[in-house]
Design a protein around this motif. Structure first.
Motif, short mmCIF file in Angstrom:
data_model
loop_
_atom_site.label_atom_id
_atom_site.label_comp_id
_atom_site.label_asym_id
_atom_site.label_seq_id
_atom_site.Cartn_x
_atom_site.Cartn_y
_atom_site.Cartn_z
N GLU A 47 17.27 3.78 -5.59
CA GLU A 47 17.57 5.07 -5.99
C GLU A 47 18.23 5.91 -4.89
OE1 GLU A 47 14.21 6.64 -8.38
OE2 GLU A 47 13.25 4.78 -8.06
N ASN A 48 18.94 6.85 -5.40
CA ASN A 48 19.68 7.87 -4.77
C ASN A 48 18.39 8.42 -3.66
OD1 ASN A 48 22.24 7.76 -5.66
ND2 ASN A 48 21.96 9.13 -6.98
N ASN A 49 19.10 8.73 -2.46
CA ASN A 49 18.21 9.25 -1.34
C ASN A 49 16.98 8.35 -0.88
OD1 ASN A 49 19.55 11.52 -2.16
ND2 ASN A 49 18.06 13.03 -2.07
N MET A 50 17.30 7.34 -1.01
CA MET A 50 16.13 6.38 0.02
C MET A 50 17.16 6.04 1.01
SD MET A 50 15.05 3.27 -3.03
CE MET A 50 13.71 3.34 -4.04
N ALA A 51 16.31 6.14 2.21
CA ALA A 51 16.87 5.63 3.53
C ALA A 51 16.43 4.31 3.88
CB ALA A 51 16.24 6.75 4.60
N VAL A 52 17.63 3.49 4.21
CA VAL A 52 17.15 2.01 4.43
C VAL A 52 18.16 1.73 5.56
CG1 VAL A 52 16.85 1.59 1.90
CG2 VAL A 52 19.07 1.08 2.77
N THR A 53 17.64 0.45 6.12
CA THR A 53 18.50 -0.26 7.11
C THR A 53 19.30 -1.32 6.60
OG1 THR A 53 16.75 -1.82 7.87
CG2 THR A 53 16.75 0.48 8.76
N GLY A 113 22.00 -15.21 19.66
CA GLY A 113 22.04 -14.64 18.49
C GLY A 113 22.81 -13.08 18.23
N VAL A 114 23.04 -12.93 17.16
CA VAL A 114 23.68 -11.36 17.15
C VAL A 114 23.13 -10.73 15.76
CG1 VAL A 114 26.05 -10.40 16.11
CG2 VAL A 114 26.13 -12.25 17.82
N ARG A 115 22.73 -9.51 16.00
CA ARG A 115 22.32 -8.74 15.00
C ARG A 115 23.01 -7.27 14.84
NH1 ARG A 115 17.62 -9.14 15.62
NH2 ARG A 115 16.60 -7.18 16.31
N ILE A 116 23.52 -6.69 13.59
CA ILE A 116 24.22 -5.70 13.65
C ILE A 116 23.27 -4.63 12.51
CG2 ILE A 116 26.10 -4.05 13.38
CD1 ILE A 116 27.62 -6.83 14.02
N GLU A 117 22.98 -3.39 13.05
CA GLU A 117 22.18 -2.70 12.13
C GLU A 117 22.34 -1.29 12.05
OE1 GLU A 117 17.26 -1.85 11.55
OE2 GLU A 117 18.17 -2.32 13.57
N ASP A 118 22.68 -0.75 10.74
CA ASP A 118 22.82 0.77 10.64
C ASP A 118 21.71 1.33 9.77
OD1 ASP A 118 25.35 0.69 12.00
OD2 ASP A 118 26.43 0.75 9.97
N THR A 119 21.56 2.64 9.87
CA THR A 119 20.76 3.16 8.89
C THR A 119 21.50 4.01 7.63
OG1 THR A 119 18.70 3.81 10.65
CG2 THR A 119 18.76 5.02 8.51
N ILE A 120 21.05 3.65 6.56
CA ILE A 120 22.18 4.51 5.60
C ILE A 120 21.16 5.06 4.40
CG2 ILE A 120 23.68 2.54 5.85
CD1 ILE A 120 23.05 1.71 3.04
N ILE A 121 21.69 6.10 3.76
CA ILE A 121 21.16 6.76 2.55
C ILE A 121 21.88 6.03 1.28
CG2 ILE A 121 20.62 9.02 1.68
CD1 ILE A 121 19.45 8.46 4.21
N ILE A 122 21.07 5.79 0.54
CA ILE A 122 21.50 5.15 -0.83
C ILE A 122 22.11 6.32 -1.61
CG2 ILE A 122 20.97 4.20 -3.08
CD1 ILE A 122 20.73 2.18 -0.74
#
Length: 355
Positions: free
Chosen positions: A310-316, A328-337
């Motif tokens: 849903e809108n306004n969920m904060a997820v990685t 190994g390789v990992r790439i991560e952002d924090t985003i808002i739906i």
């Protein structure tokens, strides 16, 4: 806070309850505004009580003006019992998913004659949708982590340890305004980078190492989470290829993380790319998780993530590939739906960085 209280009372009414006991710290913070480490809330249809001890009497009265502050006795459960009896409460909801069995037994023993009903994750689910003020705070926590990374990259050189890198990241975050890290900082280099949660060790960095850094800032009680993988000197070509695959998967999943999709569907976007490149079984964790007052919240972006975003969920969004004996390789952002285009909070560069 008034809106949150009223929304919570409405949800209680839907469960045929009019009173609840809130004991989980993140939840009493969310409903009251009080940030101390010791409190319980008792919320009735017309009143809201915050029970705490002498240490927090002044702080709670300032932070939680909508609540009547009660200094509890040495045994908080005794004060809860007296309050419930004075209000003539015959049934009360409690947070059954965060109360231990022993705590439940003590509470049930004190509240004889009052029915205890579990309310499940009702407050946690309310917390999954962030308001604009929460999003601003999380964005600040994200920027602190971004800026700390950019300050630390020039300090990375052969001979320093993973713990040195972690200490620098945490020091820089605090200098930039964080209360501290939002979780134990992960710095995994060389062959250790194949461990998704390889917390920082005494291993010294060497030329040719892959260095995965997964960390976050705690700002105004809200968390951020970022992962970047960089290379110290020219790496094995296989790792460069892996990096490009992970980046492709991360960008595609990030673009697809929109309102109306389930966490499972977004996870599949990244998983299909990684598995399609021949790395099935090398991406063994979920794509991401929600965050806020806690570093790991629901919903999850994972194979088992059936909840609709849903809108306004904060997820990685954090895909990775891990090959034992290579790295190994990992790439991560924090985003808002958002409806169609997610709001990407993390701004640290994602192109290949060779230090």
């Amino acid at each position: 806070m008034q809106n949150r209280l009223e929304k919570f009372r409405t949800k209680l009414a839907g469960m045929q309850l009019d009173t609840a006991l809130i004991t989980k710290r993140e939840n009493y913070m969310y409903l009251s505004g009080f940030t101390g480490t010791s409190a319980n809330l008792v919320i009735t249809p017309n009143k809201a009580y915050l029970l705490t001890d002498f240490r927090y009497a002044e702080q709670s009265s300032k932070q939680a003006p909508l609540f009547e502050i009660i200094q509890h006795k040495q045994d908080m459960n005794e004060t809860i019992m007296e309050l419930i009896n004075s209000e003539n409460i015959r049934a009360i909801g409690f947070e059954d998913q965060s109360v231990s069995y022993s705590e439940y037994e003590v509470l049930a023993g004190k509240l004889k004659g009052t029915e205890l009903k579990g309310i499940g994750p009702v407050v946690d689910e309310m917390r999954s949708i962030k308001d604009e003020q929460e999003i601003e705070i999380i964005a600040k926590a994200v920027k602190i982590a971004d800026d700390a990374l950019m300050q630390v990259l020039p300090l990375i050189k052969p001979g320093i340890t993973e713990l040195d890198v972690a200490a620098e990241l945490e020091y820089r975050m605090k200098k930039l305004g964080a209360a501290g890290p939002s979780f134990e900082t992960i710095v995994a280099s060389g062959l250790r980078s194949s461990m998704p949660h390889g917390v920082a060790s005494q291993k010294k960095l060497e030329l040719g190492d892959t260095i995965t850094m997964d960390f976050g800032a705690l700002y105004n009680h809200y968390c951020s989470d970022i992962t970047r993988t960089v290379f110290l000197g020219q790496p094995d070509k296989r790792l460069l290829d892996i990096y490009n695959i992970v980046l492709e998967a991360q960008l595609a999943a990030e673009k697809g993380a929109v309102r109306g999709r389930t966490g499972r569907e977004v996870d599949k976007i990244a998983r299909d790319i990684i598995y399609g490149k021949g790395f099935e079984g090398k991406f063994g964790h979920g794509l991401g998780h929600s965050l806020g007052l806690e570093i790991h919240e629901n919903p999850r972006l994972s194979v088992g993530g059936h909840k609709v975003l849903e809108n306004n969920m904060a997820v990685t969004v954090e895909p990775g590939i891990y090959v034992e004996g290579l790295g190994g390789v990992r790439i991560e952002d924090t985003i808002i739906i958002r409806d169609q285009t997610p709001q990407i909070l993390t701004q640290a560069p994602k192109e290949i960085i060779i230090l």
